[in-house]
Design a protein around this motif. Structure first.
Motif, PDB file in Angstrom:
ATOM      1  N   VAL A  92       5.445 -55.998  18.454  1.00 47.81           N
ATOM      2  CA  VAL A  92       5.082 -55.333  19.696  1.00 47.81           C
ATOM      3  C   VAL A  92       3.581 -55.546  19.877  1.00 47.81           C
ATOM      4  CG1 VAL A  92       5.088 -53.179  20.976  1.00 47.81           C
ATOM      5  CG2 VAL A  92       6.908 -53.663  19.317  1.00 47.81           C
ATOM      6  N   PHE A  95       1.030 -52.625  20.183  1.00 47.08           N
ATOM      7  CA  PHE A  95       0.962 -51.688  19.070  1.00 47.08           C
ATOM      8  C   PHE A  95      -0.007 -52.227  18.011  1.00 47.08           C
ATOM      9  CE2 PHE A  95       5.350 -49.324  19.138  1.00 47.08           C
ATOM     10  CZ  PHE A  95       5.078 -48.904  20.433  1.00 47.08           C
ATOM     11  N   LEU A 103       7.373 -48.528  13.237  1.00 51.02           N
ATOM     12  CA  LEU A 103       8.628 -48.734  13.967  1.00 51.02           C
ATOM     13  C   LEU A 103       9.738 -49.154  13.000  1.00 51.02           C
ATOM     14  CD1 LEU A 103      10.075 -49.043  16.755  1.00 51.02           C
ATOM     15  CD2 LEU A 103       9.379 -51.439  16.667  1.00 51.02           C
ATOM     16  N   LEU A 106      10.778 -46.273  10.910  1.00 51.44           N
ATOM     17  CA  LEU A 106      11.575 -45.370  11.735  1.00 51.44           C
ATOM     18  C   LEU A 106      13.015 -45.853  11.841  1.00 51.44           C
ATOM     19  CD1 LEU A 106      11.551 -42.929  13.608  1.00 51.44           C
ATOM     20  CD2 LEU A 106      10.674 -44.381  15.416  1.00 51.44           C
TER      21      LEU A 106
ATOM     22  N   LEU B 199       7.299 -43.739  20.383  1.00 51.43           N
ATOM     23  CA  LEU B 199       6.974 -44.988  19.697  1.00 51.43           C
ATOM     24  C   LEU B 199       8.115 -45.994  19.875  1.00 51.43           C
ATOM     25  CD1 LEU B 199       4.763 -46.051  17.495  1.00 51.43           C
ATOM     26  CD2 LEU B 199       6.599 -45.643  15.870  1.00 51.43           C
ATOM     27  N   ALA B 200       9.333 -45.516  19.617  1.00 49.74           N
ATOM     28  CA  ALA B 200      10.490 -46.410  19.711  1.00 49.74           C
ATOM     29  C   ALA B 200      10.739 -46.821  21.161  1.00 49.74           C
ATOM     30  CB  ALA B 200      11.725 -45.724  19.124  1.00 49.74           C
ATOM     31  N   GLN B 202       8.568 -47.112  23.668  1.00 46.16           N
ATOM     32  CA  GLN B 202       7.590 -48.092  24.137  1.00 46.16           C
ATOM     33  C   GLN B 202       7.792 -49.436  23.451  1.00 46.16           C
ATOM     34  OE1 GLN B 202       3.521 -46.166  24.954  1.00 46.16           O
ATOM     35  NE2 GLN B 202       4.679 -44.547  23.948  1.00 46.16           N
ATOM     36  N   ALA B 203       8.265 -49.408  22.219  1.00 47.16           N
ATOM     37  CA  ALA B 203       8.584 -50.665  21.542  1.00 47.16           C
ATOM     38  C   ALA B 203       9.752 -51.348  22.246  1.00 47.16           C
ATOM     39  CB  ALA B 203       8.921 -50.406  20.078  1.00 47.16           C
ATOM     40  N   ARG B 205      10.493 -51.222  25.314  1.00 50.75           N
ATOM     41  CA  ARG B 205      10.030 -51.826  26.574  1.00 50.75           C
ATOM     42  C   ARG B 205       9.396 -53.176  26.284  1.00 50.75           C
ATOM     43  NH1 ARG B 205       4.967 -48.998  28.454  1.00 50.75           N
ATOM     44  NH2 ARG B 205       4.207 -50.304  26.774  1.00 50.75           N
ATOM     45  N   ALA B 206       8.581 -53.235  25.216  1.00 47.99           N
ATOM     46  CA  ALA B 206       7.798 -54.432  24.954  1.00 47.99           C
ATOM     47  C   ALA B 206       8.614 -55.508  24.242  1.00 47.99           C
ATOM     48  CB  ALA B 206       6.567 -54.078  24.126  1.00 47.99           C
ATOM     49  N   ASN B 207       9.516 -55.117  23.359  1.00 47.02           N
ATOM     50  CA  ASN B 207      10.230 -56.101  22.552  1.00 47.02           C
ATOM     51  C   ASN B 207      11.571 -55.535  22.097  1.00 47.02           C
ATOM     52  OD1 ASN B 207      11.125 -58.011  20.738  1.00 47.02           O
ATOM     53  ND2 ASN B 207       9.107 -58.364  19.847  1.00 47.02           N
TER      54      ASN B 207
END
Lengths: 249, 326
Positions: A92, A95, A103, A106, B199-200, B202-203, B205-207
């Protein structure tokens, strides 16, 4: 418990008239690095995608730690501990290195649906993430946005993320791609240590790295495995020399 | 306080200052305009959760704004007439209490969002935009033909709903209610976007591929964000109905969806106070230019074009850049 972690049997996949995977049988055993080599267009990426579940095979089965995983989607396979890195760095970009690794932590640990506590203050995420960044040699770069990392550092970040997923097996798709000689050498050392964490199915074009790292090598040509064996056996195999390594190898 | 937090607080404080200043100088009309800005900003904060942080370009969020409005209008009109809203499967009485109506509006909106989101999120990109638009238009035409609640003419209710301890007819008091809800939504949004879920999301969205490879399903993340986003927009719709004491199908139309999007894009996509700045500037322009020409929106279009081309971070992005230079 069997030593075979990942067991691929009779895998077939066609795109129209093109047989991209033609009866591939392959296994990955505890503690080993099994390299998968072959010319461009041999179907290496298609094979990896069938293992991760991004592509469904036409026939054959993929078993992971003794359990058939054919019906699982990529997210479910990842949660079982099938950690992959991508041929083109897949991170990402906005980030930081730390957030990217968080991530992965998580995903492996669960508990995504928590809405109020700041993730960066959540030591259940940050502690393991920092640990794995250090393992990959990126401890000093945790606050840097991934988009600002060098190419080599991004490949390392991918390794940190794969480690963070509590892997039971790694699928590494050309981790050396685009790296300078120095970076490739460093990464070779890191990968060699990784095999202690979990076995690695390594797709790689860098033959120096493959010969230095692999316990076994399989050669894929036109969707078929033409040979599997130790480094010496593969080097000596006449068919492999003819089709892939070239006579002078 | 970080730089972003300071900027967000400053933008919100500016809105509050306008309302209080107007009250002190005896301009209740301006207080009402500030209230309208706060309510539209609230809708923008809601949409931003889906659009800015979740990357879901919904062109149908007016449906949630309108549903929130209609729930308010329907409950208020039944309360005024002294008739129940429904007697089947059980009796639900009308209500003129904001504290009763808001949760109702948010729950109904959230339920609609579960259905619309679950179906729309099977698609991505342009198709997602079109599917969300189609759902909104379906509900829009339904409202037009729903005679019981005014159909095309809309539904008026003459008494603004009440809030314990306050006189909701006093412009400044109704502004305060709206501003507090806006602040709460901004705080909620700030928490959510920094959380594990944020966090998850937005991730994703990006990838998307990376998120799946990490063992997380993007669909569940996006649907949750879509529903949270819709519930906030529904609350804004409830307030907007109370502001005007009137709801009509216009609240559900694609023009409204577009306007909420404009607040977000003008102010700054994915920025906490972006919709506040966006809605504020929108209403300012409407007042300043609307008197000059009825074609003022053409100028708005040019402004929007300039923002998208030269300042993708919107007004907040420009302000943040300005602050960094200081």
């Amino acid at each position: 418990m069997s030593d075979v972690i990942l067991d691929i049997r009779g895998l077939e996949k066609s795109f129209g008239a093109l047989k991209a995977t033609d009866g591939v049988t392959l296994d990955l055993r505890r503690g080993e690095i099994h390299a998968l080599i072959g010319p461009n267009g041999a179907g290496k990426s298609t094979l990896i995608k069938q293992i991760t579940g991004e592509i469904r095979q036409d026939a054959g089965t993929v078993s992971f730690e003794g359990q058939a995983i054919d019906a699982l989607d990529p997210a479910a396979r990842a949660r079982l501990g099938l950690a992959r890195s991508f041929q083109v760095s897949s991170i990402v970009p906005e980030f930081t290195a730390l957030e990217n690794t968080m991530l992965a932590v998580l995903g492996a640990g669960g508990g995504v649906f928590r809405f109020l506590r700041p993730a960066l203050a959540d030591r259940g995420l940050t502690d393991p993430a920092r640990f794995h960044l250090e393992q990959a040699g990126l401890a000093l770069r945790e606050r840097v946005p991934a988009s600002a990392l060098s190419h080599g550092e991004r490949r390392r970040l991918e390794i940190a993320m794969a480690l963070a997923m509590r892997p039971r097996a790694f699928l590494l798709d050309e981790p050396m791609a685009g790296m300078g000689a120095e970076g490739a050498k460093d990464l070779t050392v890191i990968l060699s240590d990784l095999r202690g964490e979990a076995p690695i199915l390594l797709v790689e074009h860098d033959m120096d790295a493959v010969f230095a790292l692999a316990d076994r090598i399989s050669v894929l040509v036109y969707g078929r495995i033409i040979a599997t064996g130790s480094v010496e056996e593969i080097r000596a195999n006449p068919e492999v020399r003819r089709t892939y390594l070239g006579e002078d190898a | 306080m970080g730089r972003d937090a300071a900027l967000n607080t400053a933008v919100f404080a500016a809105l509050v200052a306008v309302a209080f200043g107007a009250h002190v100088y005896g301009a209740p009309y301006v207080v009402t305009l500030a209230t309208k800005a706060a309510i539209l900003a609230l809708a923008g904060v809601g949409l931003n959760l889906a659009l800015g942080y979740g990357g879901m370009v919904s062109f149908g969020h007016a449906v949630f704004f309108g549903i929130g409005g209609y729930v308010t209008g329907i409950f208020a009109s039944h309360a005024a007439a002294g008739t129940p809203v429904t007697t089947f499967p059980f009796t639900i009485a009308g209500s003129a209490e904001m504290l009763g109506i808001w949760p109702m509006a948010m729950v109904v909106t959230a339920l609609a969002a579960v259905v619309i989101g679950a179906l729309s999120l099977r698609t991505t990109g342009v198709y997602f935009i079109m599917v969300t638009l189609a759902f909104a238009q379906m509900v829009y035409y339904f409202a037009i033909s729903w005679r019981a609640y005014g159909g095309e003419d809309g539904l008026s209710f003459y008494v603004r709903n009440s809030f314990p301890g306050l006189n909701t007819f006093a412009p400044l008091q109704f502004f305060a209610i709206s501003a507090v809800l806006l602040a709460m939504a901004m705080a909620f949004s700030a928490l959510v976007t920094r959380s594990r879920f944020g966090l998850a999301l937005q991730a994703a969205r990006a990838n998307r591929q990376r998120v799946m490879a990490s063992g997380i399903r993007p669909f569940a993340l996006q649907l949750t964000a879509f529903v949270l986003s819709a519930a906030i927009v529904g609350l804004a719709g409830a307030l907007y109905a109370d502001l005007n004491r009137f709801v009509s199908p216009a609240m559900l139309s694609w023009h409204m969806s577009g306007e909420i999007m404009v607040f977000v894009i003008l102010g700054g996509v994915g920025r906490l106070a972006g919709p506040v700045a966006g809605a504020g500037v929108f209403i300012l322009l409407e007042q300043l230019l609307g008197g000059v020409s009825e074609y003022w929106q053409a100028l708005l279009g040019l402004l929007l074009l300039a923002i998208v081309l030269y300042a993708p971070g919107g007004i907040l992005g420009l302000l943040a850049r300005g602050m960094r230079r200081v």
